[in-house]
Design a protein around this motif. Structure first.
Motif, PDB file in Angstrom:
ATOM      1  N   LEU A  11       0.851  -1.185   0.000  1.00  0.00           N
ATOM      2  CA  LEU A  11       0.000   0.000   0.000  1.00  0.00           C
ATOM      3  C   LEU A  11       0.887   1.235   0.000  1.00  0.00           C
ATOM      4  O   LEU A  11       1.742   1.389   0.871  1.00  0.00           O
ATOM      5  CB  LEU A  11      -0.905  -0.010   1.235  1.00  0.00           C
ATOM      6  N   HIS A  50      -0.416  -0.782  -4.658  1.00  0.00           N
ATOM      7  CA  HIS A  50      -1.775  -0.233  -4.600  1.00  0.00           C
ATOM      8  C   HIS A  50      -1.628   1.185  -4.072  1.00  0.00           C
ATOM      9  O   HIS A  50      -1.415   1.396  -2.874  1.00  0.00           O
ATOM     10  CB  HIS A  50      -2.669  -1.083  -3.699  1.00  0.00           C
ATOM     11  N   ILE A  52      -2.768   4.703  -3.014  1.00  0.00           N
ATOM     12  CA  ILE A  52      -3.929   5.477  -2.578  1.00  0.00           C
ATOM     13  C   ILE A  52      -3.554   6.924  -2.258  1.00  0.00           C
ATOM     14  O   ILE A  52      -4.329   7.653  -1.631  1.00  0.00           O
ATOM     15  CB  ILE A  52      -4.603   4.830  -1.350  1.00  0.00           C
ATOM     16  N   SER A  65      -5.952   7.816   5.584  1.00  0.00           N
ATOM     17  CA  SER A  65      -6.128   7.001   4.381  1.00  0.00           C
ATOM     18  C   SER A  65      -5.645   5.576   4.596  1.00  0.00           C
ATOM     19  O   SER A  65      -6.320   4.615   4.206  1.00  0.00           O
ATOM     20  CB  SER A  65      -5.373   7.628   3.195  1.00  0.00           C
ATOM     21  N   ASP A  68      -7.965   3.739   7.118  1.00  0.00           N
ATOM     22  CA  ASP A  68      -9.265   3.456   6.510  1.00  0.00           C
ATOM     23  C   ASP A  68      -9.161   2.307   5.510  1.00  0.00           C
ATOM     24  O   ASP A  68     -10.011   1.406   5.499  1.00  0.00           O
ATOM     25  CB  ASP A  68      -9.796   4.709   5.814  1.00  0.00           C
ATOM     26  N   TYR A  69      -8.114   2.314   4.690  1.00  0.00           N
ATOM     27  CA  TYR A  69      -7.961   1.232   3.713  1.00  0.00           C
ATOM     28  C   TYR A  69      -7.732  -0.103   4.413  1.00  0.00           C
ATOM     29  O   TYR A  69      -8.362  -1.111   4.069  1.00  0.00           O
ATOM     30  CB  TYR A  69      -6.805   1.519   2.755  1.00  0.00           C
ATOM     31  N   CYS A  70      -6.852  -0.122   5.406  1.00  0.00           N
ATOM     32  CA  CYS A  70      -6.538  -1.381   6.084  1.00  0.00           C
ATOM     33  C   CYS A  70      -7.722  -1.915   6.878  1.00  0.00           C
ATOM     34  O   CYS A  70      -7.870  -3.137   7.035  1.00  0.00           O
ATOM     35  CB  CYS A  70      -5.331  -1.196   6.997  1.00  0.00           C
ATOM     36  N   ASN A  73      -9.792  -3.655   4.123  1.00  0.00           N
ATOM     37  CA  ASN A  73      -9.138  -4.617   3.235  1.00  0.00           C
ATOM     38  C   ASN A  73      -8.112  -5.418   4.026  1.00  0.00           C
ATOM     39  O   ASN A  73      -7.371  -4.856   4.833  1.00  0.00           O
ATOM     40  CB  ASN A  73      -8.431  -3.904   2.078  1.00  0.00           C
ATOM     41  N   THR A 108      -7.548   3.285  -5.052  1.00  0.00           N
ATOM     42  CA  THR A 108      -8.761   3.278  -4.230  1.00  0.00           C
ATOM     43  C   THR A 108      -8.904   4.658  -3.600  1.00  0.00           C
ATOM     44  O   THR A 108      -7.947   5.172  -3.010  1.00  0.00           O
ATOM     45  CB  THR A 108      -8.683   2.226  -3.103  1.00  0.00           C
ATOM     46  N   THR A 110     -10.135   6.798  -0.738  1.00  0.00           N
ATOM     47  CA  THR A 110     -10.559   6.659   0.655  1.00  0.00           C
ATOM     48  C   THR A 110     -11.565   7.770   0.964  1.00  0.00           C
ATOM     49  O   THR A 110     -11.191   8.903   1.252  1.00  0.00           O
ATOM     50  CB  THR A 110      -9.340   6.748   1.593  1.00  0.00           C
TER      51      THR A 110
END
Length: 242
Positions: A11, A50, A52, A65, A68-70, A73, A108, A110
């Motif tokens: 990420l 990936h 972001i 960010s 929130d992503y982790c 996902n 992605t 966020t």
């Protein structure tokens, strides 16, 4: 610590520098992100990148960010964060703010960041409301720099502790100048795990600018492919040396 080749996704998070803005002359593009230092590092680590990163984001937004992503996902094995300058303000907003318009190829988006207006020094704002509040916040950035320094180092510690709790490996670096220990922040900086950090006293952009690199395609302060490749190599060597 050696590099784990069983990892699957890296990420990449940060501001416009981590997104590779203006590598090809445009702000955001698939080409720019593919050639950003975080994506290049991902390839070196045998991971799928990936990205972001969002242009103009503050350090608070960058930390937000990643978390929130982790939280949404479970496929993240490694995180590369490029912290930005401390002076940026993440201001809670009563209406949703569109950050996607200038970040069209983000892997992605966020959406949590839509709840905040990101204020940079020199940015006049778009709407009448934004323009009306800019003089106050631009003055705040100058007169209350110590408060913004505190916010940044606390965001760094918060993300460090979050990633530790999730057992996700990572590397932190500075694309601008977030590393500035003072009498107010030194105690916090001493809590940061330096083995996971590659701090440069100039930061990614200013380091390679001082070395003579320039991007004739860029309108703003952004490098082209070669400095991104060199920074990725430095990060890779730092990770291997653990």
């Amino acid at each position: 610590m050696g590099v784990e080749h069983s990892m699957t996704k890296c990420l990449v998070a940060g501001c416009s520098h981590s997104a590779g803005f203006e590598i090809d002359g445009s702000e955001d593009s698939a080409y720019n992100r593919a050639h950003s230092f975080g994506n290049v590092l991902s390839t070196m680590l045998s991971l799928d990148a990936h990205n972001i990163s969002l242009g103009a984001q503050s350090n608070s937004a960058i930390a937000r960010s990643v978390i929130d992503y982790c939280e949404n996902n479970s496929d993240v094995e490694f995180v590369c964060v490029g912290w930005s300058e401390m002076t940026r303000v993440s201001l809670p907003s009563g209406h949703d703010v569109d950050h996607l318009g200038s970040n069209k190829t983000v892997d992605t988006y966020t959406k949590i960041n839509s709840r905040f207006l990101e204020i940079n020094s020199g940015w006049p704002g778009f709407t009448d409301y934004e323009k009306s509040i800019m003089p106050y916040w631009h003055e705040f950035m100058v007169k209350q720099a110590d408060i913004l320094d505190l916010i940044t180092v606390k965001d760094i510690i918060m993300l460090q502790q979050y990633l530790h709790s999730k057992e996700i490996d990572y590397v932190f670096c500075n694309t601008m100048l977030p590393y500035r220990p003072t009498r107010y922040t030194e105690w916090y900086w001493n809590l940061v795990d330096e083995s996971k950090c590659m701090w440069d006293h100039e930061g990614f952009f200013f380091k390679y600018k001082a070395l003579g690199y320039s991007n004739p395609k860029a309108q703003y302060w952004h490098h082209d492919e070669e400095p991104h490749r060199l920074w990725a190599e430095e990060l890779f060597q730092h990770i291997k040396s653990r």
